[in-house]
Design an enzyme around this catalytic site. Structure first.
Site, mmCIF file in Angstrom:
data_model
loop_
_atom_site.group_PDB
_atom_site.id
_atom_site.type_symbol
_atom_site.label_atom_id
_atom_site.label_comp_id
_atom_site.label_asym_id
_atom_site.label_seq_id
_atom_site.Cartn_x
_atom_site.Cartn_y
_atom_site.Cartn_z
ATOM 1 N N LYS A 131 0.821 -1.206 0.000
ATOM 2 C CA LYS A 131 0.000 0.000 0.000
ATOM 3 C C LYS A 131 0.859 1.262 0.000
ATOM 4 C CE LYS A 131 -3.648 -0.004 2.644
ATOM 5 N NZ LYS A 131 -4.527 0.080 3.848
ATOM 6 N N GLU B 133 10.218 -5.899 3.591
ATOM 7 C CA GLU B 133 10.463 -7.180 2.929
ATOM 8 C C GLU B 133 10.049 -7.121 1.460
ATOM 9 O OE1 GLU B 133 9.194 -8.119 7.236
ATOM 10 O OE2 GLU B 133 8.632 -6.705 5.664
ATOM 11 N N GLY C 184 -4.837 -5.466 5.756
ATOM 12 C CA GLY C 184 -4.134 -6.403 4.875
ATOM 13 C C GLY C 184 -4.738 -7.779 4.849
ATOM 14 N N ARG C 185 -5.094 -8.324 6.013
ATOM 15 C CA ARG C 185 -5.631 -9.687 6.058
ATOM 16 C C ARG C 185 -7.076 -9.762 5.581
ATOM 17 N NH1 ARG C 185 -4.560 -7.365 10.700
ATOM 18 N NH2 ARG C 185 -6.099 -7.144 12.373
ATOM 19 N N GLU D 232 -3.718 -12.644 14.100
ATOM 20 C CA GLU D 232 -3.349 -11.238 14.014
ATOM 21 C C GLU D 232 -4.521 -10.345 14.403
ATOM 22 O OE1 GLU D 232 -0.295 -9.658 11.097
ATOM 23 O OE2 GLU D 232 -2.116 -8.800 10.231
ATOM 24 N N HIS E 19 -1.643 -38.766 9.524
ATOM 25 C CA HIS E 19 -0.398 -39.515 9.686
ATOM 26 C C HIS E 19 0.687 -38.636 10.293
ATOM 27 C CE1 HIS E 19 -1.843 -43.058 7.453
ATOM 28 N NE2 HIS E 19 -2.582 -42.162 6.814
ATOM 29 N N LYS F 58 9.908 -5.074 13.885
ATOM 30 C CA LYS F 58 10.340 -4.360 12.675
ATOM 31 C C LYS F 58 11.314 -3.240 13.022
ATOM 32 C CE LYS F 58 6.221 -5.015 9.761
ATOM 33 N NZ LYS F 58 5.147 -4.290 9.033
#
Length: 550
Positions: free
Chosen positions: A208, A214, A269-270, A355, A386, A514
């Protein structure tokens, strides 16, 4: 808007008293006593079917939980969210992700702006762009159509579209292959770049602000890789587009601002898959099918807005989660999608729920009154059977499970889907029923085991059972059903956040690391080391500096 601490409500007191009775229930007895239990505790909405009968509940439980939701003002806060009120109070914003999937022509204004018109104006641009790429009209610097899409983002700008592209891979354009890069770890991008042809690759930089550390490191590396093989800056605009609001930074990078697709600060964001962040999904499956994804989510939105709490799917899913987390003190939930294409769905829900609701302070700034979000984890069935299902069946902690599957597959391999469904249904039944000592004894005696062997094996083969689960069925995994499924969990998360009294739309907890990382990165790159680190961190930095300089 005032916060109601749920532990101070009359409904909580009633639920606490009710729990003393509920702790004695055995689900196998509840089913035996009521042949219609499965029908009573299941419902359908927006193409989804939810069976919540395998929980330690009865009608009184649900009535008390619904009363708790009302006393915590779930309905009022739900309506405030849909109306665009500032429910993200710590950031001073609305949370209007539902507006991203509302049909054209809906009346919603925010700060004098016509939100619906703005959303559909961006969707129209995305529609045109995705059509050009998919049709082959958009060409790279060698006048060849795009074959590979690389989305560079992180968090919601990665997990949402990555999950959806995998989930809907049966619908992906045969010429276009989507890729996703998020980790700042160079091993991620270094493994991908050599497999790409720069002349037929399109990069989407999803940030944004166009400053996400990152994402921008990966974007700059991809840019350098492209220019190393084709050193013409003007051609960047044929191979890089942006999902951002920072036009100046986008243009400086070499992206044509006409190929920058914005979204809004009222989209977390999510919760952003439905916005321009969903561009990789549009490119992969086409805009018409992406519209079906939006439509499925909107249908679930309408159900959430209008259904009474007692027959409201996300409300019930959220309240049963509250019952398990805050009354039975179960600290985790496992997501078990019995569909290979939903393999990224547990990770997607990890971010969505943890979050959103992994908070220890309520909206009024006071410590929360009870434990909040459980740990969310899981994997696809039958792989999980398994791996970790041993713990689910016989571990010392009870972990509720959400089983998710589709009744019809998107493949035609004979026998596979019946085997998959059989395993899914059997696991939920086994978790509920368990196996008693008498049942184990009869089973071992039938196998011809001696009395001594039976005594030795008996404690190892007993299953307590009475372990709760929900089962969610889709007719098939389609864009519409996926949209409804995602919206179901979004609203479940919101309901639980309201009851816990937290803000489900901020994420201050990701910021501290951060800030510290920037300082440590400078030190690893040669800056003078700070004396403010603890001895452990100081030692780690020194060891890493030595490794990086040799």
């Amino acid at each position: 808007m005032p916060v109601t601490h749920f532990t101070a409500t009359p409904a909580h007191a009633a639920l606490t008293e009710h729990l003393t009775v509920a702790r004695r229930w055995k689900m196998r007895d509840l089913f035996a006593e009521d042949p219609a239990r499965a029908q009573a505790f299941s419902l359908e909405a927006a193409g989804l079917f939810l069976d919540y009968s395998k929980n330690r509940i009865n009608r009184d439980t649900l009535d008390l939980l619904a009363a708790l939701a009302r006393e915590c003002q779930v309905e009022m806060r739900r309506d405030a969210m849909f109306a665009g009120e500032t429910i993200n109070e710590t950031e001073g914003r609305a949370a209007l992700h539902t507006a991203l999937r509302a049909p054209r022509g809906q009346n919603l204004r925010l700060g004098g702006q016509d939100v619906n018109a703005e959303v559909h104006a961006v969707l129209d641009r995305l529609h045109d762009f995705s059509n050009r790429v998919r049709s082959g009209a958009w060409l790279g610097y060698k006048e060849e159509p795009i074959t590979d899409i690389v989305n560079i983002g992180i968090g919601g700008s990665d997990l949402g579209p990555k999950m959806a592209c995998q989930a809907l891979r049966a619908y992906v354009h045969p010429r276009i292959k989507p890729h996703f890069v998020s980790n700042v770890d160079g091993h991620d991008l270094a493994a991908l770049l050599p497999t790409l042809n720069p002349a037929t690759t399109l990069f989407i930089i999803a940030s944004k602000t166009f400053t996400t550390a990152e994402t921008m490191m990966n974007a700059q590396t991809a840019r350098a890789w492209f220019l190393d093989q084709h050193p013409y800056v003007d051609d960047l605009k044929k191979h890089f587009v942006a999902v951002s609001t920072n036009a100046e930074a986008v243009q400086s990078f070499g992206i044509d601002p006409e190929n920058m697709f914005p979204f809004w600060d009222w989209v977390g964001g999510r919760y952003s898959l439905w916005s321009a962040i969903g561009l990789p999904v549009m490119l992969a499956i086409g805009f018409e099918r992406f519209s079906h994804l939006l439509a499925g989510a909107h249908e679930l939105d309408r159900h959430f807005q209008t259904a009474p709490l007692e027959r409201n799917m996300p409300v019930l899913l959220g309240l049963i989660g509250i019952w398990n987390r805050n009354y039975f003190n179960e600290a985790a939930i496992s997501i078990a999608p019995y569909h290979q294409d939903l393999k990224f769905f547990p990770a997607y829900l990890q971010q969505l729920e943890m979050e959103s609701n992994g908070k220890h302070v309520s909206l009024d700034g006071k410590p929360v009154a009870a434990p909040t979000c459980p740990i969310v984890w899981g994997d696809v069935g039958t792989n999980g059977q398994h791996a970790y299902f041993q713990l689910l069946h016989q571990g010392t902690d009870i972990v509720p499970v959400d089983f998710i599957t589709a009744l019809r597959p998107s493949h035609d391999l004979p026998g596979h889907h019946a085997a998959l469904l059989a395993n899914c249904f059997a696991q939920s039944e086994a978790l509920m029923l368990g196996k008693s000592a008498d049942e184990v004894k009869r089973e071992l005696a039938k196998e011809g085991k001696s009395a001594a062997a039976i005594d030795a094996l008996l404690p190892h083969k007993i299953f307590e059972g009475n372990r709760p689960s929900n089962t969610i069925l889709l007719d098939e995994l389609s864009p519409a059903s996926l949209g409804a499924l995602i919206a179901l969990y979004e609203h479940k998360t919101f309901v639980q956040g309201v009851i816990w009294g937290v803000n489900s739309f901020d994420q201050w907890g990701v910021e501290l690391g951060k800030v510290l990382a920037k300082q440590i990165q400078a030190e690893l790159n040669g800056a003078n080391t700070s004396n403010q680190h603890d001895s452990s961190t100081q030692s780690l930095i020194a060891r890493a500096r030595a490794a990086l300089t040799t």
